[in-house]
Scaffold this motif. Structure first.
Motif, PDB file in Angstrom:
ATOM      1  N   PHE A 261      11.047  -9.440  -2.271  1.00  0.00           N
ATOM      2  CA  PHE A 261      12.210  -8.638  -2.667  1.00  0.00           C
ATOM      3  C   PHE A 261      12.585  -9.002  -4.092  1.00  0.00           C
ATOM      4  N   SER A 262      12.738  -7.991  -4.952  1.00  0.00           N
ATOM      5  CA  SER A 262      13.106  -8.288  -6.340  1.00  0.00           C
ATOM      6  C   SER A 262      14.102  -7.258  -6.863  1.00  0.00           C
ATOM      7  N   LYS A 263      14.779  -7.648  -7.938  1.00  0.00           N
ATOM      8  CA  LYS A 263      15.787  -6.761  -8.549  1.00  0.00           C
ATOM      9  C   LYS A 263      15.106  -5.647  -9.331  1.00  0.00           C
ATOM     10  N   THR A 264      13.944  -5.983  -9.876  1.00  0.00           N
ATOM     11  CA  THR A 264      13.258  -4.995 -10.711  1.00  0.00           C
ATOM     12  C   THR A 264      12.051  -4.432  -9.976  1.00  0.00           C
ATOM     13  N   GLN A 265      11.714  -3.204 -10.314  1.00  0.00           N
ATOM     14  CA  GLN A 265      10.593  -2.559  -9.636  1.00  0.00           C
ATOM     15  C   GLN A 265       9.266  -3.064 -10.164  1.00  0.00           C
ATOM     16  N   VAL A 266       8.364  -3.403  -9.271  1.00  0.00           N
ATOM     17  CA  VAL A 266       6.994  -3.789  -9.621  1.00  0.00           C
ATOM     18  C   VAL A 266       6.073  -2.811  -8.915  1.00  0.00           C
ATOM     19  N   PRO A 267       4.814  -2.720  -9.328  1.00  0.00           N
ATOM     20  CA  PRO A 267       3.894  -1.784  -8.668  1.00  0.00           C
ATOM     21  C   PRO A 267       3.836  -2.042  -7.169  1.00  0.00           C
ATOM     22  N   GLY A 268       3.953  -0.991  -6.374  1.00  0.00           N
ATOM     23  CA  GLY A 268       3.867  -1.100  -4.910  1.00  0.00           C
ATOM     24  C   GLY A 268       5.192  -1.392  -4.251  1.00  0.00           C
ATOM     25  N   SER A 269       6.263  -1.568  -5.004  1.00  0.00           N
ATOM     26  CA  SER A 269       7.560  -1.841  -4.379  1.00  0.00           C
ATOM     27  C   SER A 269       8.403  -0.575  -4.358  1.00  0.00           C
ATOM     28  N   TYR A 270       9.305  -0.545  -3.358  1.00  0.00           N
ATOM     29  CA  TYR A 270      10.144   0.634  -3.191  1.00  0.00           C
ATOM     30  C   TYR A 270      11.587   0.205  -3.007  1.00  0.00           C
ATOM     31  N   PRO A 271      12.566   1.093  -3.311  1.00  0.00           N
ATOM     32  CA  PRO A 271      13.980   0.722  -3.226  1.00  0.00           C
ATOM     33  C   PRO A 271      14.357   0.276  -1.823  1.00  0.00           C
ATOM     34  N   ALA A 272      15.169  -0.782  -1.752  1.00  0.00           N
ATOM     35  CA  ALA A 272      15.584  -1.319  -0.455  1.00  0.00           C
ATOM     36  C   ALA A 272      17.007  -1.844  -0.542  1.00  0.00           C
ATOM     37  N   THR A 273      17.710  -1.815   0.610  1.00  0.00           N
ATOM     38  CA  THR A 273      19.070  -2.352   0.707  1.00  0.00           C
ATOM     39  C   THR A 273      19.042  -3.547   1.655  1.00  0.00           C
ATOM     40  N   VAL A 274      19.853  -4.580   1.318  1.00  0.00           N
ATOM     41  CA  VAL A 274      19.935  -5.752   2.195  1.00  0.00           C
ATOM     42  C   VAL A 274      21.010  -5.501   3.248  1.00  0.00           C
ATOM     43  N   ASP A 275      20.610  -5.496   4.516  1.00  0.00           N
ATOM     44  CA  ASP A 275      21.536  -5.234   5.625  1.00  0.00           C
ATOM     45  C   ASP A 275      22.167  -6.505   6.178  1.00  0.00           C
ATOM     46  N   LEU A 276      21.392  -7.581   6.191  1.00  0.00           N
ATOM     47  CA  LEU A 276      21.835  -8.810   6.842  1.00  0.00           C
ATOM     48  C   LEU A 276      21.087  -9.989   6.250  1.00  0.00           C
ATOM     49  N   VAL A 277      21.794 -11.118   6.086  1.00  0.00           N
ATOM     50  CA  VAL A 277      21.129 -12.331   5.597  1.00  0.00           C
ATOM     51  C   VAL A 277      21.396 -13.460   6.600  1.00  0.00           C
TER      52      VAL A 277
ATOM     53  N   SER B  59       1.720   4.590  10.575  1.00  0.00           N
ATOM     54  CA  SER B  59       0.502   4.156   9.905  1.00  0.00           C
ATOM     55  C   SER B  59       0.900   3.565   8.559  1.00  0.00           C
ATOM     56  N   PHE B  60      -0.069   3.173   7.762  1.00  0.00           N
ATOM     57  CA  PHE B  60       0.252   2.494   6.532  1.00  0.00           C
ATOM     58  C   PHE B  60      -0.605   3.034   5.396  1.00  0.00           C
ATOM     59  N   GLY B  61       0.040   3.347   4.283  1.00  0.00           N
ATOM     60  CA  GLY B  61      -0.699   3.818   3.130  1.00  0.00           C
ATOM     61  C   GLY B  61       0.136   3.701   1.885  1.00  0.00           C
ATOM     62  N   ASP B  62      -0.501   3.284   0.797  1.00  0.00           N
ATOM     63  CA  ASP B  62       0.180   3.224  -0.484  1.00  0.00           C
ATOM     64  C   ASP B  62       1.409   2.316  -0.446  1.00  0.00           C
ATOM     65  N   GLY B  63       1.308   1.203   0.316  1.00  0.00           N
ATOM     66  CA  GLY B  63       2.411   0.240   0.369  1.00  0.00           C
ATOM     67  C   GLY B  63       3.587   0.705   1.197  1.00  0.00           C
ATOM     68  N   GLN B  64       3.416   1.803   1.918  1.00  0.00           N
ATOM     69  CA  GLN B  64       4.516   2.325   2.720  1.00  0.00           C
ATOM     70  C   GLN B  64       4.079   2.627   4.145  1.00  0.00           C
TER      71      GLN B  64
ATOM     72  N   LYS C  31       8.562  -5.149  -1.502  1.00  0.00           N
ATOM     73  CA  LYS C  31       7.130  -4.867  -1.545  1.00  0.00           C
ATOM     74  C   LYS C  31       6.454  -5.506  -0.343  1.00  0.00           C
ATOM     75  N   ILE C  32       5.643  -4.698   0.335  1.00  0.00           N
ATOM     76  CA  ILE C  32       4.854  -5.229   1.449  1.00  0.00           C
ATOM     77  C   ILE C  32       3.506  -5.648   0.896  1.00  0.00           C
ATOM     78  N   ASN C  33       3.268  -6.955   0.889  1.00  0.00           N
ATOM     79  CA  ASN C  33       2.039  -7.456   0.274  1.00  0.00           C
ATOM     80  C   ASN C  33       0.832  -7.368   1.191  1.00  0.00           C
ATOM     81  N   LYS C  34       1.155  -7.399   2.506  1.00  0.00           N
ATOM     82  CA  LYS C  34       0.039  -7.342   3.454  1.00  0.00           C
ATOM     83  C   LYS C  34       0.515  -6.727   4.753  1.00  0.00           C
ATOM     84  N   ALA C  35      -0.291  -5.846   5.310  1.00  0.00           N
ATOM     85  CA  ALA C  35       0.045  -5.238   6.600  1.00  0.00           C
ATOM     86  C   ALA C  35      -1.167  -5.302   7.514  1.00  0.00           C
ATOM     87  N   LEU C  36      -0.874  -5.502   8.807  1.00  0.00           N
ATOM     88  CA  LEU C  36      -1.933  -5.529   9.824  1.00  0.00           C
ATOM     89  C   LEU C  36      -1.794  -4.229  10.607  1.00  0.00           C
ATOM     90  N   ILE C  37      -2.862  -3.459  10.688  1.00  0.00           N
ATOM     91  CA  ILE C  37      -2.754  -2.176  11.370  1.00  0.00           C
ATOM     92  C   ILE C  37      -3.544  -2.215  12.681  1.00  0.00           C
TER      93      ILE C  37
END
Lengths: 280, 337
Positions: free
Chosen positions: B269-285, B247-252, B321-327
């Motif tokens: 994806f950003s280097k600095t934390q903004v409201p609603g964003s959470y730590p993430a690692t880049v696995d593949l580009v 399910s989805f809540g609070d940007g997660q 940060k997930i800006n929009k989710a479809l549930i």
């Protein structure tokens, strides 16, 4: 070095192969065309006696003799009347059947198509004999109608199989496009299907004509002694006339076939169907 | 009712082919002058639907109204529709001119009138120089335009296009679809186009009917289909989607028995934390031309993102940060967040 030797070997073996192929072709040519060539010469020679390499003299007298003998002229006339009638009748009877076999998947379709072959694979004479008894009862023996029916039998296989393939090769989309453009079913058949299958139908007609024109067994059985065509006239001719007359007659008999096959060749190679249509 | 619409109305259409229900109670209304795509994978029934509109197939049940007239039982030659076939179906034994003139000839139009109309329509599709060519002598794109001209010359109430671009190469496809759209707008001709290509459908249509298994999943404008895909199926078919169970809540993504759909372009994806964003690692580009597809791993979920500026490297850490989710629940959209 080894490589080069190999190349040389290849080249020489190639040459040998080509030599044998050439020899084979030459042999076959003599085998197939030789008798025809001899026949063509015979038709214009006065006499040609063993062991002379070339004919003793040239003449057109045999041609005149053929065209001055009433029975032969009549046979020629009969042949040129019956064969076209047979072709037209065969087309009228078989083309709808061919279309049905190509477009509709009805029960017994395969049996019908294979059955066409079956009739041709049995000894014809047996079939003709039983037909003859029927014809006696119907008073068709010795008549043109009887001969036409007999000759019709031999054309059916050509008139069903070849046009069926030709109809089947007309993409359904092309018919649908014409319906969509406002054409009735009949108009689509006439303007698109029949038109596009025409080369195949033409080939079928040529084959049928040759088959009917050449038919001797049944024609003799049903037609003799009152109705003779060119091939059946040949029986009498070979027995009672000089060989040169038979040669002239053979040429007359072969001419329409050669001419028609020459014409059909263009149609066969034309290959209009594939043009402008990407069959997927 | 139908007189007001004057376009196309399909009411409760069903069709069985080979013992299988291909179209199941289908309803669709196309307004006059509108361009509608039937979009779906092969076997979804879109071509069957088009062939029923054209009259090549008669539905088992239901009604087809064309320009306010019931045409359900009419043959294709009696319907005011014109179709462009997937492989164009030009008659190879006729010239371009004769191909286009054929429908008019059948309508027993006068010679001068035919000449004029064919001339006009061939000018519209820019093919006058080929009027005496045979279909086999012109290119695929030109054949396509002849097929279009042959349909347009009939001045149909509705134009039906069956995958009209699928036989063209990629560059030409874009050009021809723009040409078709421009022409359709100019002539204000009601058009139904069948396609399996979402790009094509999105760029050419006023509205799109996304089909699945003989039914219409959603019938909306391209924008709405993209923003508010009514079913999980549509969301998957149109555009790209990260599908995560939960399910989805609070940007997660949180535990739950729903399905969360996240469009890769709705992730930043950003280097600095903004409201609603959470730590993430880049696995593949993965470079994708004008953008990059990056695979991100977060504590709650892993998903892809489309990034075109400040592209990170594999192993970089930052904040996603997930800006929009479809549930979705049971395949249906329940809410967006």
């Amino acid at each position: 070095m080894a490589k080069r030797d190999n190349g040389l070997n290849l080249q020489s073996s190639n040459l040998i192969t080509r030599f044998f192929i050439g020899l084979f072709v030459a042999f076959m040519s003599v085998f197939i065309l030789g008798p025809l060539f001899w026949l063509a010469l015979q038709a214009f020679t006065t006499t040609w006696t063993f062991p002379n390499i070339k004919p003793d003299g040239w003449t057109l007298i045999w041609w005149r003799r053929v065209f001055e003998t009433p029975s032969m002229v009549e046979a020629i006339r009969n042949s040129f009347i019956t064969a076209p009638i047979v072709v037209l009748l065969s087309a009228v009877i078989c083309l709808p059947a061919a279309y049905a076999a190509a477009r509709y998947n009805y029960i017994g379709r395969r049996v019908f198509l294979i059955g066409m072959f079956a009739a041709n694979s049995f000894p014809k004479l047996g079939l003709f004999a039983s037909i003859a008894t029927l014809f006696y009862a119907l008073n068709l023996m010795g008549t043109m109608v009887g001969v036409i029916i007999i000759q019709l039998l031999g054309t059916i296989i050509y008139m069903t199989w070849i046009p069926a393939a030709a109809f089947a090769a007309v993409p359904k989309n092309l018919e649908e496009a014409a319906r969509d453009a406002g054409a009735s079913k009949f108009r689509v058949f006439r303007g698109i299907t029949l038109r596009m299958a025409a080369p195949g139908i033409f080939v079928a007609m040529v084959m049928s004509f040759i088959s009917a024109f050449d038919e001797a067994q049944g024609t003799y059985l049903v037609g003799a002694p009152s109705f003779f065509t060119m091939p059946t006239e040949m029986y009498a001719l070979v027995l009672t006339y000089p060989v040169q007359i038979a040669a002239v007659f053979s040429i007359l008999l072969a001419a329409p076939s050669v001419l028609l096959i020459g014409l059909a060749r263009k149609q066969i190679i034309g290959g209009q169907l594939a043009e402008g249509f990407q069959i997927k | 009712m139908s007189n007001e619409i004057e376009g196309l109305e399909l009411i409760g259409l069903s069709k069985v082919l080979g013992g299988r229900l291909i179209i199941d109670n289908l309803n669709l209304t196309v307004k006059k002058g509108e361009m509608v795509s039937l979009l779906g994978p092969s076997g979804c029934g879109k071509t069957t639907t088009l062939r029923m509109i054209a009259g090549f197939l008669i539905p088992e049940s239901g009604t087809i109204n064309l320009a306010g007239k019931d045409v359900t039982k009419l043959g294709p030659e009696k319907r005011p529709s014109a179709m462009v076939f997937q492989n164009y179906a030009l008659w190879p034994h006729m010239t371009v001119f004769k191909n286009v003139a054929y429908p008019l000839k059948i309508r027993k139009m006068g010679k001068a009138e035919i000449e004029k109309r064919v001339h006009d329509v061939l000018t519209v599709v820019n093919l006058m120089h080929h009027k005496d060519s045979r279909p086999g002598q012109i290119s695929g794109g030109e054949q396509q335009r002849v097929a279009l001209a042959r349909a347009l010359v009939q001045e149909p109430d509705i134009l039906l296009l069956d995958e009209p671009l699928s036989n063209l190469d990629a560059k030409l496809r874009v050009k021809v679809r723009e040409d078709i759209r421009a022409l359709q707008r100019r002539l204000q001709i009601t058009t139904v186009i069948v396609t399996h290509d979402q790009d094509e459908a999105l760029s050419i249509s006023d509205r799109i009917a996304v089909m699945n298994d003989g039914r219409i999943e959603q019938f909306s404008t391209p924008q709405e289909l993209y923003d508010q895909p009514a079913t999980e199926y549509v969301a998957n078919f149109i555009g790209s989607l990260n599908r995560i169970e939960g399910s989805f809540g609070d940007g997660q993504v949180i535990a739950g028995n729903e399905v969360v759909g996240i469009r890769p372009e709705d992730v930043t994806f950003s280097k600095t934390q903004v409201p609603g964003s959470y730590p993430a690692t880049v696995d593949l580009v993965v470079p994708r031309g004008h953008f990059y597809e990056i695979y991100l791993k977060r504590a709650d979920a892993s998903f892809r993102a489309f990034i075109s500026v400040d592209v990170p490297k594999v192993g970089d850490t930052g904040f996603a940060k997930i800006n929009k989710a479809l549930i979705y629940k049971d395949g249906k959209l329940v809410r967006t967040a």
